[in-house]
Design a protein around this motif. Structure first.
Motif, PDB file in Angstrom:
ATOM      1  N   MET A 108       0.826  -1.213   0.000  1.00 10.74           N
ATOM      2  CA  MET A 108       0.000   0.000   0.000  1.00 10.74           C
ATOM      3  C   MET A 108       0.859   1.262   0.000  1.00 10.74           C
ATOM      4  N   SER A 109       1.991   1.242   0.732  1.00  8.31           N
ATOM      5  CA  SER A 109       2.856   2.433   0.747  1.00  8.31           C
ATOM      6  C   SER A 109       3.476   2.669  -0.629  1.00  8.31           C
ATOM      7  N   PHE A 110       3.692   1.595  -1.383  1.00 10.69           N
ATOM      8  CA  PHE A 110       4.213   1.725  -2.746  1.00 10.69           C
ATOM      9  C   PHE A 110       3.151   2.324  -3.670  1.00 10.69           C
ATOM     10  N   PHE A 111       1.937   1.750  -3.638  1.00 12.69           N
ATOM     11  CA  PHE A 111       0.890   2.178  -4.562  1.00 12.69           C
ATOM     12  C   PHE A 111       0.212   3.491  -4.153  1.00 12.69           C
ATOM     13  N   ASN A 114       3.553   6.196  -2.960  1.00 13.63           N
ATOM     14  CA  ASN A 114       4.666   6.238  -3.919  1.00 13.63           C
ATOM     15  C   ASN A 114       6.024   6.059  -3.265  1.00 13.63           C
ATOM     16  N   GLU A 115       6.071   5.290  -2.184  1.00 14.77           N
ATOM     17  CA  GLU A 115       7.352   4.995  -1.548  1.00 14.77           C
ATOM     18  C   GLU A 115       8.074   3.935  -2.368  1.00 14.77           C
ATOM     19  N   PRO A 116       9.401   3.984  -2.389  1.00  7.71           N
ATOM     20  CA  PRO A 116      10.148   3.019  -3.204  1.00  7.71           C
ATOM     21  C   PRO A 116      10.026   1.586  -2.666  1.00  7.71           C
ATOM     22  N   LEU A 117      10.070   0.657  -3.584  1.00  3.42           N
ATOM     23  CA  LEU A 117      10.007  -0.762  -3.235  1.00  3.42           C
ATOM     24  C   LEU A 117      11.176  -1.450  -3.937  1.00  3.42           C
ATOM     25  N   TYR A 118      12.298  -1.540  -3.226  1.00  3.69           N
ATOM     26  CA  TYR A 118      13.513  -2.090  -3.787  1.00  3.69           C
ATOM     27  C   TYR A 118      13.471  -3.612  -3.814  1.00  3.69           C
TER      28      TYR A 118
END
Length: 160
Positions: A108-111, A114-118
C-alpha cells in the motif's frame, strides 16, 4: 530513538496478543475490544497530558484530523477482527497471519504513497509470506481441517 520505540512497540504488541488471548477466552470479542479501546483511549490522553502535548489538539488541521479518524476506524476494525480471531484461534497462528500486514503495508505504501520498493524489500516480503505460511502449517492437516476443529469449540463460552 525510533529503533528503541519500534522495539518497545514490538514487545508491547506481543503482550497484547498474550493478554488478549487470556482475557478474551470467556468474553464476547466485541465487548473485549470495547474494553481494550476504552483503556487505550484513556491511557493515550493521560500520556498526552503528562508530556504536555494535549493543548496541541486544538491546532490539528482538517486533513490530519480526517486521516486520524480513518486511522481510528481502521484500528478499531483491525482490533475487532483480531480479537475474534484470538478468541476462536490459536495465538501463534493468529499472530503469524496478522503480521502479513507488514507485506500489505509495504504494498500500500508503494501504490498509495509512492514509496520506493527495492528488490531487497520484495525479497523480504516474499520471505515474510513464506514464513507466515510455514507458521500456520500443522502436521497431517489442512486449513479446512483446522477450521473444522477450531470452529467446533469456538462458542464453548456461551454454553457456560
Amino acid at each position: 530513538m525510533w529503533l528503541l520505540y519500534s522495539c518497545l512497540a514490538a514487545l508491547f504488541t506481543g503482550l497484547v496478543s498474550i493478554f488478549g488471548k487470556l482475557g478474551i477466552h470467556k468474553t464476547d470479542s466485541t465487548v473485549g475490544t470495547a474494553i481494550l479501546s476504552t483503556v487505550a483511549f484513556g491511557f493515550s490522553f493521560m500520556m498526552a497530558a503528562i508530556v504536555g502535548s494535549l493543548p496541541t489538539i486544538l491546532r490539528i488541521d482538517g486533513r490530519s484530523l480526517f486521516f486520524m479518524i480513518l486511522t481510528g476506524i481502521a484500528t478499531g476494525s483491525a482490533l475487532l477482527f483480531y480479537y475474534r480471531a484470538l478468541r476462536e484461534g490459536v495465538v501463534n497462528q493468529v499472530v503469524a497471519i496478522d503480521k502479513i500486514s507488514i507485506v500489505l503495508t509495504l504494498l500500500m505504501s508503494f501504490f498509495i504513497l509512492n514509496e520506493p520498493l527495492y528488490t531487497t524489500k520484495v525479497i523480504g516480503m516474499g520471505l515474510i509470506t513464506i514464513g507466515t505460511i510455514l507458521m500456520v502449517q500443522w502436521e497431517n492437516g489442512s486449513l479446512a481441517d483446522l477450521e473444522e476443529d477450531r470452529g467446533a469449540g469456538a462458542d464453548d463460552s456461551k454454553k457456560e
